[in-house]
Design a protein around this motif. Structure first.
Motif, PDB file in Angstrom:
ATOM      1  N   UNK A 226       1.023 -78.746   0.536  1.00 13.71           N
ATOM      2  CA  UNK A 226      -0.203 -78.548  -0.243  1.00 13.71           C
ATOM      3  C   UNK A 226      -0.600 -79.862  -0.892  1.00 13.71           C
ATOM      4  N   UNK A 227      -1.813 -80.297  -0.599  1.00 17.68           N
ATOM      5  CA  UNK A 227      -2.290 -81.597  -1.063  1.00 17.68           C
ATOM      6  C   UNK A 227      -3.204 -81.453  -2.272  1.00 17.68           C
ATOM      7  N   UNK A 228      -3.500 -82.583  -2.883  1.00 24.64           N
ATOM      8  CA  UNK A 228      -4.463 -82.612  -3.981  1.00 24.64           C
ATOM      9  C   UNK A 228      -5.810 -82.074  -3.499  1.00 24.64           C
TER      10      UNK A 228
ATOM     11  N   UNK B 233     -13.902 -74.059  -5.174  1.00 21.99           N
ATOM     12  CA  UNK B 233     -14.539 -73.057  -4.326  1.00 21.99           C
ATOM     13  C   UNK B 233     -14.487 -71.672  -4.974  1.00 21.99           C
ATOM     14  N   UNK B 234     -13.397 -71.387  -5.676  1.00 21.59           N
ATOM     15  CA  UNK B 234     -13.228 -70.088  -6.320  1.00 21.59           C
ATOM     16  C   UNK B 234     -13.675 -70.106  -7.790  1.00 21.59           C
TER      17      UNK B 234
ATOM     18  N   UNK C  65       4.326 -79.596 -17.709  1.00 29.82           N
ATOM     19  CA  UNK C  65       4.800 -80.104 -16.417  1.00 29.82           C
ATOM     20  C   UNK C  65       4.437 -81.568 -16.195  1.00 29.82           C
ATOM     21  N   UNK C  66       3.572 -82.135 -17.042  1.00 34.24           N
ATOM     22  CA  UNK C  66       3.230 -83.547 -16.954  1.00 34.24           C
ATOM     23  C   UNK C  66       2.356 -83.931 -15.767  1.00 34.24           C
ATOM     24  N   UNK C  67       1.866 -82.962 -15.042  1.00 34.70           N
ATOM     25  CA  UNK C  67       1.009 -83.215 -13.883  1.00 34.70           C
ATOM     26  C   UNK C  67       0.266 -81.927 -13.532  1.00 34.70           C
ATOM     27  N   UNK C  68      -0.730 -82.055 -12.675  1.00 35.99           N
ATOM     28  CA  UNK C  68      -1.465 -80.866 -12.236  1.00 35.99           C
ATOM     29  C   UNK C  68      -0.555 -79.951 -11.424  1.00 35.99           C
ATOM     30  N   UNK C  69      -0.816 -78.667 -11.509  1.00 34.67           N
ATOM     31  CA  UNK C  69      -0.068 -77.684 -10.728  1.00 34.67           C
ATOM     32  C   UNK C  69      -1.012 -77.069  -9.689  1.00 34.67           C
TER      33      UNK C  69
ATOM     34  N   UNK D 102      -3.992 -70.042  -4.618  1.00 33.81           N
ATOM     35  CA  UNK D 102      -3.851 -70.767  -3.359  1.00 33.81           C
ATOM     36  C   UNK D 102      -2.464 -70.506  -2.769  1.00 33.81           C
ATOM     37  N   UNK D 103      -1.463 -70.517  -3.608  1.00 37.82           N
ATOM     38  CA  UNK D 103      -0.099 -70.225  -3.144  1.00 37.82           C
ATOM     39  C   UNK D 103      -0.049 -68.854  -2.488  1.00 37.82           C
TER      40      UNK D 103
END
Length: 179
Positions: A42-44, A53-54, A72-76, A81-82
């Motif tokens: 799964x990419x950025x 889109x949603x 988490x210090x970053x985007x999840x 999508x998962x």
């Protein structure tokens, strides 16, 4: 009679023709686990496109600066999508052309997030099945899905209930014989 690729209509090329499909209700056995491959990295771009889109403007999916200050210090990766990828990973192996309807998703859990660059692998366990009492030629199957990242950390679990064709119940499309 089925037509092979490259054959003129009404002709069958020598050799065996295999048409990809999922499994019929009667081919599914409770307790069987299906590992779906390949995995999906799964990419950025996947995450941003799906989220926008949603119309999911959650900054945890879209805003790197905001997410850097979060736990988490970053985007999840967007959890929806998962889920969508996990269902998609199972289609060609289990339900392609044999699903009547998806009846519901329950017991959804996300014990660990996925991040950009993680690879999602999933598997499905057939938990139960029964013939439909009101829809001849169809049955209800309960599927338990588990998704994990490349390190084996479970990222998502859910149960899906599906209405599926039996091998004798599927209507023939376009006069084509059942495969």
């Amino acid at each position: 009679m089925s037509e092979a690729a490259g054959s003129a209509p009404g002709e069958t090329a020598p050799g065996k023709l295999v048409v990809q499909r999922g499994l019929f209700f009667d081919e599914l056995e409770p307790g069987t686990v299906y590992a779906h491959r390949p995995g999906r990295t799964l990419t950025e771009a996947d995450n941003v496109l799906f989220s926008t889109l949603t119309m999911n403007t959650q900054p945890l999916h879209l805003d790197a600066a905001y997410s850097a200050g979060q736990p988490y210090g970053q985007r999840v990766v967007n959890s929806m999508l998962t889920l969508a990828v996990m269902v998609g990973q199972s289609v060609s192996q289990l339900t392609q052309g044999t699903l009547v309807a998806q009846l519901g998703l329950t017991d959804i859990a996300f014990p660990h997030p996925l991040f950009h660059g993680d690879t999602l692998y999933s598997q499905t366990r057939v938990a139960a099945k029964r013939l439909s009492g009101s829809r001849p030629g169809q049955g209800i199957v309960t599927l338990e899905h588990t998704g994990h990242n490349q390190d084996g950390t479970v990222a998502a679990t859910f149960t899906r209930t599906a209405l599926m064709w039996t091998s004798e119940g599927l209507p023939q499309a376009g006069g084509e014989a059942r495969q």
